[in-house]
Design an enzyme around this catalytic site. Sequence first.
Site, PDB file in Angstrom:
ATOM      1  N   GLU A 297      46.714  14.374 155.899  1.00  0.00           N
ATOM      2  CA  GLU A 297      47.035  13.399 156.871  1.00  0.00           C
ATOM      3  C   GLU A 297      46.103  13.529 157.981  1.00  0.00           C
ATOM      4  O   GLU A 297      46.322  13.438 158.893  1.00  0.00           O
ATOM      5  CB  GLU A 297      48.772  13.277 157.702  1.00  0.00           C
ATOM      6  CG  GLU A 297      49.480  13.620 156.761  1.00  0.00           C
ATOM      7  CD  GLU A 297      50.332  13.491 157.912  1.00  0.00           C
ATOM      8  OE1 GLU A 297      51.207  13.615 158.276  1.00  0.00           O
ATOM      9  OE2 GLU A 297      51.574  13.225 156.954  1.00  0.00           O
ATOM     10  N   ASP A 376      59.634  14.049 152.224  1.00  0.00           N
ATOM     11  CA  ASP A 376      58.675  14.235 154.620  1.00  0.00           C
ATOM     12  C   ASP A 376      60.223  14.535 154.532  1.00  0.00           C
ATOM     13  O   ASP A 376      60.753  13.182 155.606  1.00  0.00           O
ATOM     14  CB  ASP A 376      57.690  13.401 154.927  1.00  0.00           C
ATOM     15  CG  ASP A 376      57.865  13.698 155.969  1.00  0.00           C
ATOM     16  OD1 ASP A 376      57.919  15.238 156.618  1.00  0.00           O
ATOM     17  OD2 ASP A 376      56.563  13.386 157.036  1.00  0.00           O
ATOM     18  N   GLU A 404      63.829  14.153 163.394  1.00  0.00           N
ATOM     19  CA  GLU A 404      62.454  12.725 163.259  1.00  0.00           C
ATOM     20  C   GLU A 404      63.320  11.926 162.047  1.00  0.00           C
ATOM     21  O   GLU A 404      63.081  10.612 163.162  1.00  0.00           O
ATOM     22  CB  GLU A 404      61.678  13.441 162.314  1.00  0.00           C
ATOM     23  CG  GLU A 404      60.228  12.622 162.250  1.00  0.00           C
ATOM     24  CD  GLU A 404      59.413  12.766 161.740  1.00  0.00           C
ATOM     25  OE1 GLU A 404      58.769  14.087 161.739  1.00  0.00           O
ATOM     26  OE2 GLU A 404      57.930  11.907 161.280  1.00  0.00           O
ATOM     27  N   TRP A 553      50.331   5.562 152.211  1.00  0.00           N
ATOM     28  CA  TRP A 553      51.497   6.397 152.409  1.00  0.00           C
ATOM     29  C   TRP A 553      52.739   6.542 151.524  1.00  0.00           C
ATOM     30  O   TRP A 553      53.245   8.316 150.932  1.00  0.00           O
ATOM     31  CB  TRP A 553      52.100   6.250 153.279  1.00  0.00           C
ATOM     32  CG  TRP A 553      51.563   6.131 154.559  1.00  0.00           C
ATOM     33  CD1 TRP A 553      51.223   4.997 155.164  1.00  0.00           C
ATOM     34  CD2 TRP A 553      50.474   7.460 155.292  1.00  0.00           C
ATOM     35  NE1 TRP A 553      50.252   5.027 156.644  1.00  0.00           N
ATOM     36  CE2 TRP A 553      50.380   6.249 156.631  1.00  0.00           C
ATOM     37  CE3 TRP A 553      50.751   8.609 155.900  1.00  0.00           C
ATOM     38  CZ2 TRP A 553      49.742   7.196 157.711  1.00  0.00           C
ATOM     39  CZ3 TRP A 553      50.437   9.044 156.381  1.00  0.00           C
ATOM     40  CH2 TRP A 553      49.658   8.278 157.298  1.00  0.00           C
TER      41      TRP A 553
END
Length: 836
Positions: A297, A376, A404, A553
């Site tokens: 990233e 993720d 998250e 992504w």
Amino acid sequence: MLLSGIIVGLFLGFASGEDGSAGWLRYAPLPHASSYHSIPSSIIALNNTKSSPVYTAQQELHQGIQGIFGKTLSNGTSTGKDGSIIVGTAHAYQKSYGDFDEAGDIEEDGYFLSTEGRQVLILGQNERGALYGAFDYLSRLAQGKLDTVSYVSNPHAPIRWTNEWDNLDGSIERGYAGPSIFFENGFVTGNTTRVAEYARLLASIRINGIIVNNVNANATLLSARNIDGLGRLADAMRPYGVQLGISLNFASPQTFGGLNTFDPLDPTVDAWWANITNQIYARIPDMAGYLVKANSEGQPGPLTYNRSLAEGANMFARAAKPHGGIIMFRAFVYDNHINETNWKADRANAAVEFFRDLDGKFDDNVVVQIKYGPIDFQVREPASPLFSTLRNTSTAIELQVTQEYLGQQTHLVYLAPLWKEILEFDLQADNRSSKVKDIVSGERFRRPLGGSAGVVNVGTNLSWLGSHLAMSNLYAYGLLAWDPALDAEEILQDWIRLTFGHDPKVLETITDMSMKSWPAYENYTGNLGIQTLTDILYTHFGPNPATLDNNGWGQWTRADKFSIGMDRTVKNGTGNAGQYPPAVANVYENIETTPDDLLLWFHHVNYTHRLKSGKTVIQHFYDSHYEGAATAQTLVKQWESLQNKIDGERYEHVLFRQTFQAGHALVWRDSINQFYHNLSEIEDQAKRVGNHPYRIEAEKMTLSGYKTYSVNPFHAASGTTAIVTASNSTVGTATTNVTFESGTYDVAVNYFDLIGGKSQYELQLNNRTIGSWTGDLEDKLGHAPSIYLDGHSATRITFRNITVVKGDLLKISGRPDGIEPAPVDYVSFLPPGIVD
Ligand code: GCU
């Protein structure tokens, strides 16, 4: 009124300020405490040095027993040991009192606890272990578990750390509880009070290390001023046996040190790291080690110089080795510019592809830290195949306590069941039992190191995580790091007793709410292994499935008009299933054997594909979104049933969040269903999707000072549009006559609460005010805010039991503020039992 509240509070055993800052260490009075006589009257601590965890244990025992039993203990002396609690290391005990049978069974950080006989023995293999034993003893007392015990407890793995993604400016990446307790304005904080309190909480769940700064690390952490600041943090944590570690920026020698390179094989770079490491260890001799995110990233790493990730990791390993430091090197390495038109491209393959050939090439003090799944922290992922790929490398599992992708602490999601599924998953390497928990402990592949890293991101909010109920996740994280065999529900119930007391109804209700929370969240966000269908390009909070595709992504769903899912098979897809050992690969390769909850993770199928349940994929989507959102409504009612059984402060705080969740779950439900209904054009058999008979769309009302607005993404608004005020100073009104039959309704208003303004609203029926409110959720909820009308800002307020007469004039007035144009989506008139 106030007086009776105080009396109820005393009766229920609430400590004075129930703001959550004590977490589960409240030491609230035990009901009927005076009838217990078995507590010794003195404490003998075998080390009285103030910075020693044994001294801390003694202090904690005093405080705890005072709180739980109202009993003040004296400090005993070694001569009169009968009737004492003896706490210290096993070694110190043996020196004073001779051998004991269990001494040989206690491993590093472990302890022996015995309440048999006339003394209570709390003996650690080391000082930290003694403190863990004291906390365990106190936890038993606080829960009223007063039976006689005698056992040794040892950790499953040596590394039990948290990661905090705190930035030096005081902000926290993916933190939902206010600013950092560690940093402010570019430097380590001057006030370490909360750092010590946090270390205390962590020690009580047997966490032994904290990485205090963000993995996206800032090299100025290495300034002389900050190294000294880190020293102060470590000093604050040391009495609790919690060691400090830091994240490093790979390019520091160049960006901070002034060298013209950060090549890990350049001797000047090596020397630079050795030198800075020596400086840090001079200030913090017991520092735990480093955490490194490299070539991920946008972060710098060894690949810039064509050096391998192992060569990069070993550079730090060499610097830390003389000091006994550990390097946690993250496996979260992937290319975020991959091309979706390539059917075989797959981000889930990245970790194994990057690390496979490096197995055995890492120095012994390197541990590869692997996120639990291949992508993720999604609501459901299979275990990462990298756990079974690395056989000659120490590994650790990375979990996220901070929610998250899982509701950012505004949705209740008890995570231990998710973690347990991964920890207990058997990767069957070489056809032998190879559970993830036994791989990361080092046991399965006979590695010297291993363990867990939990991304926690506590903040200055007194409740630590911004939500009282979310603290069960932190508690469970620590206990599972110590012993992954523990049962998720039993851990939860210990936490409930410690946090909210002993009322059986409280225990039963919070248990039920928590245990159904992850399945409910999965149901109304992303099911069948499609991932959390949130906005991956913005705040990771509300729904926006389109953002997962058509970008580099690699969190793709490959949804089109007819079909959905990632084909990760070897025979036709990305080959990801083949990264698992053969026994597991076979299960995932075949659609018949792949569990439904991972179907779309491994297979690309038509919406009309039938699941094992007999339902089609699309109907399952529709139904489970309705089911999940319905469960979210029941959480509110369950919590309300605890009024007067929970102190007022925490009751209101949780009620506010549960109410928000109930509204936002409907936003999720409608948004996701609308998106796939629109894409597939397949009707919901139950005719619910797109069909809302209880709603009045704001854009269909008579508008004055308001105008219609097309919401993006379209599915975040009912009927795709909302209303906003015509300018940022015009007060808008929307009016219509109610056409529903006369009766009693819950009236719900869906609106958008953006950051950057606090609009004011009023809802009236025939000029009678039903309610007024302010769009200020940004002050009340810690989730990442949005500046748009979208699935993150969409929310609901409900006014209950409103008497409505057919023909009544319904009026909403909105006063804009700042950039927030008092946006309204719709009003629902809900007869009893209906949620829409
Ligand atoms: C996620 C998260 C980032 C974080 C990254 C990481 O992508 O959204 O904020 O930096 O994981 O774990 O490194």
